[in-house]
Design a protein around this motif. Structure first.
Motif, PDB file in Angstrom:
ATOM      1  N   PHE A 190       0.849  -1.192   0.000  1.00 32.13           N
ATOM      2  CA  PHE A 190       0.000   0.000   0.000  1.00 32.13           C
ATOM      3  C   PHE A 190       0.884   1.241   0.000  1.00 32.13           C
ATOM      4  O   PHE A 190       2.032   1.215   0.428  1.00 32.13           O
ATOM      5  CB  PHE A 190      -0.963   0.007   1.193  1.00 32.13           C
ATOM      6  N   ASP A 191       0.363   2.307  -0.538  1.00 32.25           N
ATOM      7  CA  ASP A 191       0.999   3.630  -0.594  1.00 32.25           C
ATOM      8  C   ASP A 191       1.986   3.809  -1.742  1.00 32.25           C
ATOM      9  O   ASP A 191       2.356   4.937  -2.049  1.00 32.25           O
ATOM     10  CB  ASP A 191       1.711   3.997   0.715  1.00 32.25           C
ATOM     11  N   GLY A 192       2.478   2.741  -2.362  1.00 32.77           N
ATOM     12  CA  GLY A 192       3.454   2.886  -3.434  1.00 32.77           C
ATOM     13  C   GLY A 192       2.803   3.293  -4.748  1.00 32.77           C
ATOM     14  O   GLY A 192       1.688   2.859  -5.072  1.00 32.77           O
ATOM     15  N   LEU A 193       3.511   4.090  -5.546  1.00 35.65           N
ATOM     16  CA  LEU A 193       2.965   4.610  -6.797  1.00 35.65           C
ATOM     17  C   LEU A 193       2.593   3.496  -7.781  1.00 35.65           C
ATOM     18  O   LEU A 193       1.473   3.468  -8.305  1.00 35.65           O
ATOM     19  CB  LEU A 193       3.977   5.557  -7.450  1.00 35.65           C
ATOM     20  N   TYR A 194       3.520   2.588  -8.056  1.00 35.95           N
ATOM     21  CA  TYR A 194       3.241   1.537  -9.031  1.00 35.95           C
ATOM     22  C   TYR A 194       2.015   0.720  -8.626  1.00 35.95           C
ATOM     23  O   TYR A 194       1.148   0.417  -9.453  1.00 35.95           O
ATOM     24  CB  TYR A 194       4.461   0.622  -9.171  1.00 35.95           C
ATOM     25  N   GLY A 195       1.940   0.343  -7.363  1.00 30.07           N
ATOM     26  CA  GLY A 195       0.811  -0.456  -6.905  1.00 30.07           C
ATOM     27  C   GLY A 195      -0.498   0.291  -6.993  1.00 30.07           C
ATOM     28  O   GLY A 195      -1.539  -0.284  -7.363  1.00 30.07           O
ATOM     29  N   THR A 196      -0.478   1.583  -6.672  1.00 33.56           N
ATOM     30  CA  THR A 196      -1.702   2.380  -6.736  1.00 33.56           C
ATOM     31  C   THR A 196      -2.161   2.553  -8.172  1.00 33.56           C
ATOM     32  O   THR A 196      -3.365   2.452  -8.470  1.00 33.56           O
ATOM     33  CB  THR A 196      -1.480   3.752  -6.073  1.00 33.56           C
ATOM     34  N   VAL A 197      -1.234   2.812  -9.075  1.00 30.11           N
ATOM     35  CA  VAL A 197      -1.587   2.926 -10.497  1.00 30.11           C
ATOM     36  C   VAL A 197      -2.198   1.620 -10.991  1.00 30.11           C
ATOM     37  O   VAL A 197      -3.220   1.611 -11.688  1.00 30.11           O
ATOM     38  CB  VAL A 197      -0.347   3.299 -11.335  1.00 30.11           C
ATOM     39  N   GLN A 198      -1.610   0.494 -10.624  1.00 30.00           N
ATOM     40  CA  GLN A 198      -2.155  -0.797 -11.042  1.00 30.00           C
ATOM     41  C   GLN A 198      -3.601  -0.964 -10.576  1.00 30.00           C
ATOM     42  O   GLN A 198      -4.476  -1.384 -11.352  1.00 30.00           O
ATOM     43  CB  GLN A 198      -1.313  -1.936 -10.478  1.00 30.00           C
ATOM     44  N   ARG A 199      -3.855  -0.625  -9.313  1.00 32.22           N
ATOM     45  CA  ARG A 199      -5.210  -0.815  -8.783  1.00 32.22           C
ATOM     46  C   ARG A 199      -6.213   0.087  -9.492  1.00 32.22           C
ATOM     47  O   ARG A 199      -7.355  -0.332  -9.751  1.00 32.22           O
ATOM     48  CB  ARG A 199      -5.205  -0.571  -7.273  1.00 32.22           C
ATOM     49  N   TRP A 200      -5.831   1.324  -9.808  1.00 35.23           N
ATOM     50  CA  TRP A 200      -6.724   2.212 -10.548  1.00 35.23           C
ATOM     51  C   TRP A 200      -7.040   1.647 -11.933  1.00 35.23           C
ATOM     52  O   TRP A 200      -8.210   1.610 -12.346  1.00 35.23           O
ATOM     53  CB  TRP A 200      -6.091   3.605 -10.678  1.00 35.23           C
ATOM     54  N   VAL A 201      -6.011   1.231 -12.649  1.00 34.73           N
ATOM     55  CA  VAL A 201      -6.228   0.710 -14.005  1.00 34.73           C
ATOM     56  C   VAL A 201      -7.095  -0.540 -13.952  1.00 34.73           C
ATOM     57  O   VAL A 201      -8.030  -0.709 -14.755  1.00 34.73           O
ATOM     58  CB  VAL A 201      -4.880   0.425 -14.696  1.00 34.73           C
ATOM     59  N   GLN A 202      -6.825  -1.426 -13.029  1.00 34.30           N
ATOM     60  CA  GLN A 202      -7.614  -2.652 -12.913  1.00 34.30           C
ATOM     61  C   GLN A 202      -9.069  -2.342 -12.569  1.00 34.30           C
ATOM     62  O   GLN A 202      -9.992  -2.987 -13.101  1.00 34.30           O
ATOM     63  CB  GLN A 202      -7.007  -3.565 -11.848  1.00 34.30           C
ATOM     64  N   LYS A 203      -9.308  -1.356 -11.720  1.00 36.26           N
ATOM     65  CA  LYS A 203     -10.680  -1.015 -11.346  1.00 36.26           C
ATOM     66  C   LYS A 203     -11.419  -0.374 -12.516  1.00 36.26           C
ATOM     67  O   LYS A 203     -12.605  -0.664 -12.745  1.00 36.26           O
ATOM     68  CB  LYS A 203     -10.676  -0.095 -10.123  1.00 36.26           C
ATOM     69  N   PHE A 204     -10.745   0.482 -13.278  1.00 35.58           N
ATOM     70  CA  PHE A 204     -11.371   1.040 -14.482  1.00 35.58           C
ATOM     71  C   PHE A 204     -11.809  -0.079 -15.418  1.00 35.58           C
ATOM     72  O   PHE A 204     -12.909  -0.034 -15.988  1.00 35.58           O
ATOM     73  CB  PHE A 204     -10.392   1.965 -15.213  1.00 35.58           C
ATOM     74  N   MET A 205     -10.967  -1.079 -15.600  1.00 35.02           N
ATOM     75  CA  MET A 205     -11.290  -2.171 -16.513  1.00 35.02           C
ATOM     76  C   MET A 205     -12.374  -3.084 -15.947  1.00 35.02           C
ATOM     77  O   MET A 205     -13.195  -3.612 -16.690  1.00 35.02           O
ATOM     78  CB  MET A 205     -10.021  -2.970 -16.818  1.00 35.02           C
ATOM     79  N   GLU A 206     -12.390  -3.264 -14.629  1.00 34.72           N
ATOM     80  CA  GLU A 206     -13.441  -4.066 -14.001  1.00 34.72           C
ATOM     81  C   GLU A 206     -14.792  -3.397 -14.162  1.00 34.72           C
ATOM     82  O   GLU A 206     -15.800  -4.054 -14.457  1.00 34.72           O
ATOM     83  CB  GLU A 206     -13.106  -4.261 -12.521  1.00 34.72           C
ATOM     84  N   TRP A 207     -14.837  -2.078 -13.963  1.00 39.18           N
ATOM     85  CA  TRP A 207     -16.091  -1.344 -14.074  1.00 39.18           C
ATOM     86  C   TRP A 207     -16.510  -1.126 -15.528  1.00 39.18           C
ATOM     87  O   TRP A 207     -17.706  -0.924 -15.809  1.00 39.18           O
ATOM     88  CB  TRP A 207     -15.951   0.011 -13.386  1.00 39.18           C
ATOM     89  N   ASN A 208     -15.549  -1.133 -16.439  1.00 36.43           N
ATOM     90  CA  ASN A 208     -15.815  -0.869 -17.856  1.00 36.43           C
ATOM     91  C   ASN A 208     -15.105  -1.923 -18.699  1.00 36.43           C
ATOM     92  O   ASN A 208     -14.004  -1.699 -19.209  1.00 36.43           O
ATOM     93  CB  ASN A 208     -15.323   0.529 -18.237  1.00 36.43           C
TER      94      ASN A 208
END
Length: 428
Positions: free
Chosen positions: A268-286
């Protein structure tokens, strides 16, 4: 050379037992300041006790009822105080990873007058993770947040409408919308994410909520019977538009600002991990969006454009040289330009074996972060070991900041390091 501070965190006992030997090596390596905490001691039964007592007089002077008396470990208090005395004799700056009410801070400095100030982790931070992660998510409004917004004069019903509108829009993104609007800048982004007046009301409220918390923290410290410095550790600039931590507003309230150079993957808190979670959530929702679309959305929202990263698998390949020379450099420069006080700005750097439960970052990454930070104009940083600096990290730190460490039998080794067995075979 660049001088640096180091974070001395729990269990504090591992430093208190041998602080003179450790501090001699740290001073030789370039350490010029300590951040200590959290302020508690470990007990044999596995529990903890506070590292200082609450002073009843401090509460009564403020018209407050003192809290119940808690258990103490006065022997460890004396040992910690002796350790801080030693640091002071070396001319080191001492901050404590501790926040609280005026009476709480007054009690702290009454017991440890060596302390120059207190540091708040994530001051005024609003959630910035799109997915629920590490205790929060973006589109969530908790009861205490409702109370904060109401107290600041914001319309909570309107905020809830703005959040609902954005949440719905984040579920209705299509490839043609993303590829048309995402490269178009701020005005196109307003259209892409359908940010209406209610959404803007919420975003403005987030910044005001952060600002109010800083004002309160400074006001509380100003009631202590001597000046106590205030430090804050905000997210790196890329996230600050969403966390509400406007770097240009912070210098008025903080003596030291410690921007988080947290870049690891996962955890948690790291840039790479946070970016990954955002991209994955965008794809999950869309589901119609590609990974490339997800990264386009990150660039549109935050300006994040990671060198060499176009797909999620690229995040697994480590950090290319351009990441440090471009991305870390720009993050550092943005913070310095906003704060406009290099002496007040101390970058909070963490790498190591499992930073915040994330993927290990080797010494090469530490060197890249520090080199880019220095090239951008920073003169100081704080190293947050996790949990202790390894020999490779300590070699990098001391080579850049002091006298390079050389391992030797009987000499200093970073805490918890694995020393090689030394033996002599017969006939060798």
């Amino acid at each position: 050379t660049v001088k640096f501070w180091i974070f001395v965190f729990n269990p504090l006992e591992r430093y208190m037992d041998d602080y003179e030997h450790i501090f001699d090596a740290w001073e030789d390596g370039g350490v010029r300041g300590l951040v200590v905490g959290r302020m508690f001691f470990m007990q044999e039964n596995g529990g903890t006790v506070p590292a200082f007592p609450q002073d009843p007089t401090a509460y009564r002077k403020l018209g407050l009822e003192p809290p119940e008396v808690e258990a103490r470990d006065e022997d460890k208090e004396r040992r910690l105080s002796a350790m801080l005395d030693d640091a002071k004799r070396r001319g080191w700056h001492i901050m404590v990873f501790n926040s609280g009410t005026t009476a709480h801070v007054q009690s702290l400095i009454n017991r440890y007058p060596q302390v120059d100030g207190c540091i708040i982790d994530g001051p005024g931070e609003n959630h910035y993770e799109l997915a629920f992660h590490h205790g929060g998510e973006l589109f969530e409004l908790r009861e205490h947040e409702r109370a904060d917004y109401s107290r600041l004069g914001y319309d909570v019903d309107r905020i809830e409408r703005g959040i609902a509108q954005l949440r719905e829009r984040f579920h209705r993104l299509t490839p043609d919308m993303v590829r048309y609007h995402a490269p178009g800048g701020t005005l196109a982004g307003l259209i892409l994410f359908d940010i209406d007046e209610d959404g803007l009301h919420w975003l403005r409220g987030r910044q005001q909520r952060s600002l109010a918390s800083w004002q309160q923290a400074r006001a509380d410290l100003d009631k202590v019977d001597r000046y106590v410095e205030l430090g804050g550790i905000p997210r790196i600039t890329s996230w600050s538009s969403l966390t509400g931590q406007n770097y240009q507003q912070m210098p008025q309230y903080f003596d030291y600002i410690f921007p988080k150079h947290y870049y690891w993957h996962r955890g948690f808190d790291g840039l790479y991990g946070t970016v990954q979670r955002w991209v994955q959530k965008f794809m999950e929702w869309n589901p119609s969006l590609s990974e490339e679309d997800g990264f386009l959305l990150m660039k549109s929202l935050f300006g994040i454009d990671l060198p060499g990263v176009e797909r999620l698998i690229d995040l697994e390949m480590g950090f290319p040289e351009e990441f440090f020379s471009q991305f870390v450099y720009n993050e550092t420069r943005r913070a310095l330009d906003a704060i406009q006080d290099v002496d007040k700005t101390i970058f909070w750097v963490s790498t190591g074996r499992f930073p915040h439960a994330g993927d290990p970052m080797p010494a090469r990454d530490l060197e890249g972060i520090l080199r880019a930070t220095q090239a951008a104009g920073s003169e100081r940083f704080l190293f947050h070991p996790d949990p202790d600096p390894g020999p490779a990290e300590w070699t990098i730190l001391t080579s850049m900041c002091g006298n390079p460490w050389r391992q030797s039998r009987g000499g200093y080794w970073p805490p918890d390091s694995r020393q090689p067995d030394e033996y002599q075979r017969e006939g060798s």
